[in-house]
Design a protein around this motif. Structure first.
Motif, PDB file in Angstrom:
ATOM      1  N   ALA A   1     -44.859 -13.258  61.630  1.00 37.06           N
ATOM      2  CA  ALA A   1     -45.142 -12.653  62.939  1.00 37.06           C
ATOM      3  C   ALA A   1     -46.645 -12.612  63.211  1.00 37.06           C
ATOM      4  O   ALA A   1     -47.097 -12.914  64.322  1.00 37.06           O
ATOM      5  CB  ALA A   1     -44.555 -11.241  63.000  1.00 37.06           C
ATOM      6  N   VAL A   2     -47.420 -12.253  62.188  1.00 39.38           N
ATOM      7  CA  VAL A   2     -48.875 -12.208  62.340  1.00 39.38           C
ATOM      8  C   VAL A   2     -49.426 -13.602  62.619  1.00 39.38           C
ATOM      9  O   VAL A   2     -50.281 -13.797  63.491  1.00 39.38           O
ATOM     10  CB  VAL A   2     -49.534 -11.615  61.072  1.00 39.38           C
ATOM     11  N   LEU A   3     -48.919 -14.592  61.860  1.00 42.44           N
ATOM     12  CA  LEU A   3     -49.359 -15.965  62.048  1.00 42.44           C
ATOM     13  C   LEU A   3     -49.047 -16.456  63.460  1.00 42.44           C
ATOM     14  O   LEU A   3     -49.905 -17.033  64.141  1.00 42.44           O
ATOM     15  CB  LEU A   3     -48.689 -16.879  61.020  1.00 42.44           C
ATOM     16  N   ASN A   4     -47.815 -16.224  63.908  1.00 43.06           N
ATOM     17  CA  ASN A   4     -47.420 -16.678  65.242  1.00 43.06           C
ATOM     18  C   ASN A   4     -48.229 -16.002  66.334  1.00 43.06           C
ATOM     19  O   ASN A   4     -48.625 -16.639  67.319  1.00 43.06           O
ATOM     20  CB  ASN A   4     -45.922 -16.421  65.455  1.00 43.06           C
ATOM     21  N   THR A   5     -48.480 -14.708  66.159  1.00 46.33           N
ATOM     22  CA  THR A   5     -49.268 -13.974  67.151  1.00 46.33           C
ATOM     23  C   THR A   5     -50.697 -14.483  67.199  1.00 46.33           C
ATOM     24  O   THR A   5     -51.264 -14.699  68.281  1.00 46.33           O
ATOM     25  CB  THR A   5     -49.261 -12.468  66.826  1.00 46.33           C
ATOM     26  N   SER A   6     -51.300 -14.704  66.025  1.00 46.35           N
ATOM     27  CA  SER A   6     -52.671 -15.207  65.963  1.00 46.35           C
ATOM     28  C   SER A   6     -52.771 -16.604  66.558  1.00 46.35           C
ATOM     29  O   SER A   6     -53.705 -16.915  67.303  1.00 46.35           O
ATOM     30  CB  SER A   6     -53.170 -15.213  64.511  1.00 46.35           C
ATOM     31  N   GLU A   7     -51.783 -17.459  66.221  1.00 44.33           N
ATOM     32  CA  GLU A   7     -51.790 -18.823  66.734  1.00 44.33           C
ATOM     33  C   GLU A   7     -51.648 -18.836  68.255  1.00 44.33           C
ATOM     34  O   GLU A   7     -52.333 -19.599  68.945  1.00 44.33           O
ATOM     35  CB  GLU A   7     -50.660 -19.626  66.093  1.00 44.33           C
ATOM     36  N   GLU A   8     -50.776 -17.980  68.773  1.00 47.98           N
ATOM     37  CA  GLU A   8     -50.586 -17.916  70.221  1.00 47.98           C
ATOM     38  C   GLU A   8     -51.855 -17.419  70.916  1.00 47.98           C
ATOM     39  O   GLU A   8     -52.229 -17.908  71.991  1.00 47.98           O
ATOM     40  CB  GLU A   8     -49.406 -16.990  70.547  1.00 47.98           C
ATOM     41  N   ALA A   9     -52.524 -16.443  70.295  1.00 43.94           N
ATOM     42  CA  ALA A   9     -53.774 -15.937  70.866  1.00 43.94           C
ATOM     43  C   ALA A   9     -54.845 -17.020  70.878  1.00 43.94           C
ATOM     44  O   ALA A   9     -55.622 -17.146  71.836  1.00 43.94           O
ATOM     45  CB  ALA A   9     -54.249 -14.722  70.073  1.00 43.94           C
ATOM     46  N   MET A  10     -54.891 -17.823  69.804  1.00 44.30           N
ATOM     47  CA  MET A  10     -55.841 -18.937  69.740  1.00 44.30           C
ATOM     48  C   MET A  10     -55.551 -19.956  70.845  1.00 44.30           C
ATOM     49  O   MET A  10     -56.461 -20.431  71.527  1.00 44.30           O
ATOM     50  CB  MET A  10     -55.766 -19.611  68.368  1.00 44.30           C
ATOM     51  N   ARG A  11     -54.275 -20.285  71.009  1.00 41.51           N
ATOM     52  CA  ARG A  11     -53.899 -21.256  72.044  1.00 41.51           C
ATOM     53  C   ARG A  11     -54.277 -20.741  73.428  1.00 41.51           C
ATOM     54  O   ARG A  11     -54.774 -21.500  74.275  1.00 41.51           O
ATOM     55  CB  ARG A  11     -52.391 -21.526  71.974  1.00 41.51           C
ATOM     56  N   HIS A  12     -54.026 -19.482  73.658  1.00 43.87           N
ATOM     57  CA  HIS A  12     -54.357 -18.880  74.955  1.00 43.87           C
ATOM     58  C   HIS A  12     -55.860 -18.948  75.206  1.00 43.87           C
ATOM     59  O   HIS A  12     -56.295 -19.238  76.332  1.00 43.87           O
ATOM     60  CB  HIS A  12     -53.880 -17.428  74.990  1.00 43.87           C
ATOM     61  N   LEU A  13     -56.643 -18.697  74.159  1.00 44.44           N
ATOM     62  CA  LEU A  13     -58.093 -18.747  74.294  1.00 44.44           C
ATOM     63  C   LEU A  13     -58.570 -20.159  74.620  1.00 44.44           C
ATOM     64  O   LEU A  13     -59.431 -20.353  75.495  1.00 44.44           O
ATOM     65  CB  LEU A  13     -58.751 -18.248  73.001  1.00 44.44           C
ATOM     66  N   VAL A  14     -58.004 -21.150  73.948  1.00 43.96           N
ATOM     67  CA  VAL A  14     -58.372 -22.542  74.202  1.00 43.96           C
ATOM     68  C   VAL A  14     -58.032 -22.926  75.643  1.00 43.96           C
ATOM     69  O   VAL A  14     -58.823 -23.584  76.330  1.00 43.96           O
ATOM     70  CB  VAL A  14     -57.666 -23.481  73.202  1.00 43.96           C
ATOM     71  N   VAL A  15     -56.848 -22.525  76.095  1.00 44.05           N
ATOM     72  CA  VAL A  15     -56.450 -22.816  77.482  1.00 44.05           C
ATOM     73  C   VAL A  15     -57.438 -22.190  78.453  1.00 44.05           C
ATOM     74  O   VAL A  15     -57.826 -22.800  79.461  1.00 44.05           O
ATOM     75  CB  VAL A  15     -55.020 -22.295  77.751  1.00 44.05           C
ATOM     76  N   LYS A  16     -57.866 -20.976  78.149  1.00 42.15           N
ATOM     77  CA  LYS A  16     -58.814 -20.278  79.024  1.00 42.15           C
ATOM     78  C   LYS A  16     -60.145 -21.025  79.069  1.00 42.15           C
ATOM     79  O   LYS A  16     -60.749 -21.184  80.145  1.00 42.15           O
ATOM     80  CB  LYS A  16     -59.025 -18.855  78.503  1.00 42.15           C
ATOM     81  N   TYR A  17     -60.620 -21.490  77.914  1.00 40.10           N
ATOM     82  CA  TYR A  17     -61.858 -22.274  77.879  1.00 40.10           C
ATOM     83  C   TYR A  17     -61.749 -23.498  78.794  1.00 40.10           C
ATOM     84  O   TYR A  17     -62.643 -23.791  79.589  1.00 40.10           O
ATOM     85  CB  TYR A  17     -62.143 -22.755  76.456  1.00 40.10           C
ATOM     86  N   LYS A  18     -60.644 -24.207  78.672  1.00 43.25           N
ATOM     87  CA  LYS A  18     -60.466 -25.428  79.459  1.00 43.25           C
ATOM     88  C   LYS A  18     -60.361 -25.128  80.948  1.00 43.25           C
ATOM     89  O   LYS A  18     -60.913 -25.851  81.788  1.00 43.25           O
ATOM     90  CB  LYS A  18     -59.224 -26.182  78.969  1.00 43.25           C
ATOM     91  N   GLU A  19     -59.657 -24.070  81.284  1.00 45.24           N
ATOM     92  CA  GLU A  19     -59.535 -23.688  82.691  1.00 45.24           C
ATOM     93  C   GLU A  19     -60.893 -23.335  83.289  1.00 45.24           C
ATOM     94  O   GLU A  19     -61.188 -23.708  84.442  1.00 45.24           O
ATOM     95  CB  GLU A  19     -58.572 -22.506  82.838  1.00 45.24           C
ATOM     96  N   ASP A  20     -61.715 -22.637  82.521  1.00 46.57           N
ATOM     97  CA  ASP A  20     -63.056 -22.278  83.012  1.00 46.57           C
ATOM     98  C   ASP A  20     -63.882 -23.531  83.267  1.00 46.57           C
ATOM     99  O   ASP A  20     -64.574 -23.635  84.295  1.00 46.57           O
ATOM    100  CB  ASP A  20     -63.768 -21.390  81.988  1.00 46.57           C
ATOM    101  N   ALA A  21     -63.834 -24.470  82.319  1.00 44.77           N
ATOM    102  CA  ALA A  21     -64.609 -25.703  82.473  1.00 44.77           C
ATOM    103  C   ALA A  21     -64.117 -26.501  83.678  1.00 44.77           C
ATOM    104  O   ALA A  21     -64.920 -27.015  84.480  1.00 44.77           O
ATOM    105  CB  ALA A  21     -64.522 -26.544  81.199  1.00 44.77           C
ATOM    106  N   GLU A  22     -62.802 -26.597  83.839  1.00 46.14           N
ATOM    107  CA  GLU A  22     -62.244 -27.369  84.946  1.00 46.14           C
ATOM    108  C   GLU A  22     -62.564 -26.744  86.300  1.00 46.14           C
ATOM    109  O   GLU A  22     -62.926 -27.445  87.257  1.00 46.14           O
ATOM    110  CB  GLU A  22     -60.718 -27.495  84.787  1.00 46.14           C
ATOM    111  N   SER A  23     -62.420 -25.416  86.403  1.00 43.53           N
ATOM    112  CA  SER A  23     -62.664 -24.760  87.691  1.00 43.53           C
ATOM    113  C   SER A  23     -64.128 -24.876  88.092  1.00 43.53           C
ATOM    114  O   SER A  23     -64.442 -25.093  89.270  1.00 43.53           O
ATOM    115  CB  SER A  23     -62.248 -23.287  87.623  1.00 43.53           C
ATOM    116  N   SER A  24     -65.040 -24.764  87.126  1.00 46.47           N
ATOM    117  CA  SER A  24     -66.467 -24.882  87.440  1.00 46.47           C
ATOM    118  C   SER A  24     -66.838 -26.320  87.784  1.00 46.47           C
ATOM    119  O   SER A  24     -67.630 -26.576  88.699  1.00 46.47           O
ATOM    120  CB  SER A  24     -67.312 -24.390  86.265  1.00 46.47           C
TER     121      SER A  24
END
Length: 305
Positions: free
Chosen positions: A67-90
């Motif tokens: 559960a900890v691994l899955n939660t951490s991995e999902e949080a990492m994925r969400h962060l990466v998506v956010k980085y990409k969205e910021d770069a694309e929108s700018s």
């Protein structure tokens, strides 16, 4: 007058079971055997119960770790998506495009690029995003991989350090939005204490800048501090005093800070002042180095865990 001589009144009564055993000595081995059998049965039963409890505990721990691994991995994925969205929108901003086109027409040297008013306008346009998300820098990169714009004057007019990451920039200019691999910074960056230090790990979110016809004319990147951002998520996955969650790349290099940073220095896996990111590989030395074991096999030849 005669007194009755009753000898039984002068002696304690003998228990019936002793009388029985005394009269039947063949019962004594049966009693011992029954005791041994009962003891063995109780021992086996206790072992089975304890084994079942241990197995259940292992399953519970495995469930928690998963559960900890899955939660951490999902949080990492969400962060990466956010980085990409910021770069694309700018990168898709009309104001950014206008100033990028101006810089593209300037001579690609530091003096000319820094003298252009578009340099300041780009910095002003992108500064709110840096403040909002915690990015610590930007690059606008030309098709010849020259840095057209940056928050730091020293970066402008030189070949961008992302040119060292294989086909990374080529893929961005082909239209992909990407997150780079961690790499050593080309400029001093703040460490955990806020002090500017050379050789800190850094990485970038990069998106293509397109003109009105959809042609990629430049790349826009935001500079990320992996030791801060990814390590923050990894720290949330720590369990108790020794349960550590960490990230690593395909080559086994650590991408997040370790709970055991000081211990890694004590056993010689890190030099004083050295950062575990991009330095430490997740390898099996063969035994516990924290207990004094020192492997004879060179670190580079030890198997990945």
């Amino acid at each position: 007058m005669m007194q009755k001589n009753d000898h039984s009144s002068n002696h304690a009564a003998v228990p019936a079971d002793r009388i029985s055993i005394a009269r039947h000595p063949w019962l004594r081995p049966i009693g011992w055997f029954s005791t041994v059998v009962f003891t063995l049965f109780a021992g086996v039963f206790a072992w089975l119960v304890l084994d079942k409890i241990e197995a259940q505990s292992r399953r519970n721990i495995a469930g928690i770790l998963t559960a900890v691994l899955n939660t951490s991995e999902e949080a990492m994925r969400h962060l990466v998506v956010k980085y990409k969205e910021d770069a694309e929108s700018s990168a898709s901003s009309d104001d950014v495009l206008e100033n990028v086109m101006i810089l593209l027409r300037e001579p690609h040297n530091r003096a000319s690029l820094l003298a252009s008013p578009a340099q300041k306008r780009l910095r002003d346009l992108l500064r709110p995003m840096l403040k909002k998300r915690g990015y610590i820098g930007i690059f606008v990169i030309a098709p010849d991989y020259i840095s057209l714009a940056s928050m730091r004057d020293s970066n402008v007019g030189s070949t961008n350090l992302l040119a060292e990451q294989g086909d990374f920039l080529a893929r961005v200019f082909a239209g992909q939005t990407l997150l780079s691999r961690p790499m050593y910074s080309d400029v001093p960056l703040p460490d955990a204490t806020g002090e500017l230090v050379e050789g800190q790990p850094t990485m970038f979110a990069a998106a293509p800048v397109r003109d009105a016809h959809g042609t990629v004319i430049a790349a826009l990147t935001f500079r990320i501090v992996p030791a801060r951002d990814f390590s923050r998520i990894a720290r949330l996955g720590r369990i108790g005093e020794t349960g550590d969650t960490y990230g690593f790349d395909r080559s086994g290099k650590l991408l997040t800070e370790s709970l055991f940073h000081e211990q890694l220095k004590e056993i010689g896996l890190l030099e004083p002042g050295q950062h575990e990111l991009l330095t430490l590989e997740i390898r099996d030395p063969g035994s516990n180095m924290a207990e004094g074991f020192r492997p004879q096999t060179p670190r580079s030849e030890q198997p990945l865990t």
